[in-house]
Design an enzyme around this catalytic site. Structure first.
Site, short mmCIF file in Angstrom:
data_model
loop_
_atom_site.label_atom_id
_atom_site.label_comp_id
_atom_site.label_asym_id
_atom_site.label_seq_id
_atom_site.Cartn_x
_atom_site.Cartn_y
_atom_site.Cartn_z
N ALA A 218 66.92 8.09 -44.64
CA ALA A 218 67.63 8.64 -43.49
C ALA A 218 66.67 8.81 -42.32
O ALA A 218 65.50 9.16 -42.51
CB ALA A 218 68.26 9.98 -43.85
N LYS A 219 67.17 8.57 -41.12
CA LYS A 219 66.33 8.68 -39.92
C LYS A 219 66.45 10.12 -39.39
O LYS A 219 67.20 10.40 -38.45
CB LYS A 219 66.77 7.64 -38.88
CG LYS A 219 65.70 7.28 -37.87
CD LYS A 219 66.11 6.06 -37.07
CE LYS A 219 65.11 5.70 -35.99
NZ LYS A 219 63.80 5.29 -36.51
#
Length: 288
Positions: free
Chosen positions: A152-153
């Protein structure tokens, strides 16, 4: 300064001047880094302004939120439309676009009480410049995959990147290469790594890295160019013995490496597979 005096941003359904926007100082994102962002590039192509792989970016945006329990109640096509509107209002043709979902006031370590969304943009050249880079192996490793959702960013993840970049620059290098917690090559602080050996490209496998959209694009291009790409676990010595190497990412695009720990790679950059990929990538994003 990334925004000009009259830069317009999209904020919770409205278009406002960036200088006029304000936020509560008790935001969960501000205090704990609990938020999600994306980075994408708009190019002035032969067919007008085009944001490269915009749908894929917003799909990852949504997935990142879901992975860390941030509600995502936005329509992707609407976000795409608003992104192009932001670019139009700012009269930007070549620009970097930053969507951000941030969490509302909440001082507890729980799921957010509310969320907001912003889309901003600015004119930005290649993040790592246009010159070949001299890199070093960082003393900081990527977070362990059991410690967080590394695919996930997430905003807070990039403290790790800031530490790695700062250390590298303080030592006189342009950029860092991070290892995973087992000592295998992982990625750059904001980019994925490829290296060349004996006519093939190698890249760290998914699991301890952010699976970049540009990384996936490079692998697609290599299929078209009939370049073999091997994903796996590789040691720093494998990179040291490589013929050439490059980093890739939306902000960095494709940028070649000159040296690792001040030892030059054996091939001239213009003779490497990386240079071929760089040219193909540039043609792709500009639709040449």
């Amino acid at each position: 300064m990334y925004f000009k005096e009259q830069t317009i941003i999209y904020l919770n359904g409205d278009f406002v001047n960036a200088n006029d926007a304000n936020s509560n100082l008790y935001l969960q994102t501000l205090h704990y880094g609990y938020g999600v962002f994306e980075g994408m590039r708009a190019y002035d192509t032969g067919n007008g302004v085009s944001v490269f792989k915009i749908k894929e970016h917003y799909e990852r945006f949504k997935n990142s939120c879901e992975l860390i329990n941030i509600p995502f109640e936005y329509d992707i096509q609407d976000l795409i439309n608003q992104t192009y509107k932001v670019l139009e209002l700012n009269n930007f043709k070549d620009a970097y676009v930053r969507p951000l979902i941030f969490c509302g006031p909440n001082m507890s370590l729980t799921k957010p009480n509310s969320v907001s969304i912003m889309i901003c943009c600015w004119e930005w050249g290649a993040y790592l410049g246009d010159n070949l880079l001299n890199v070093t192996i960082s003393s900081f490793s990527r977070p362990h995959p059991k410690s967080t959702k590394i695919e996930a960013k997430v905003c807070g993840h990039y403290v790790n990147s800031i530490l790695a970049v700062t250390e590298a620059k303080d030592k006189g290098f342009d950029e860092a290469i991070l290892l995973d917690t087992e000592g295998f090559l992982a990625e750059g602080p904001g980019s994925n790594l490829f290296f060349e050996k004996e006519g093939k490209l190698f890249t760290p496998k998914i699991g301890n890295i952010l699976p970049g959209i540009t990384r996936a694009t490079v692998i697609e291009l290599c299929k078209n160019l009939e370049i073999e790409v091997l994903e796996g676990e590789f040691l720093p010595q494998d990179l040291a013995n490589a013929d050439g190497a490059f980093l890739c990412g939306t902000a960095a695009e494709i940028i070649g490496l000159q040296s690792l720990e001040k030892n030059n790679f054996s091939k001239n950059w213009h003779d490497t597979l990386g240079k071929k990929v760089q040219t193909a990538y540039k043609n792709l994003v500009l639709e040449k």
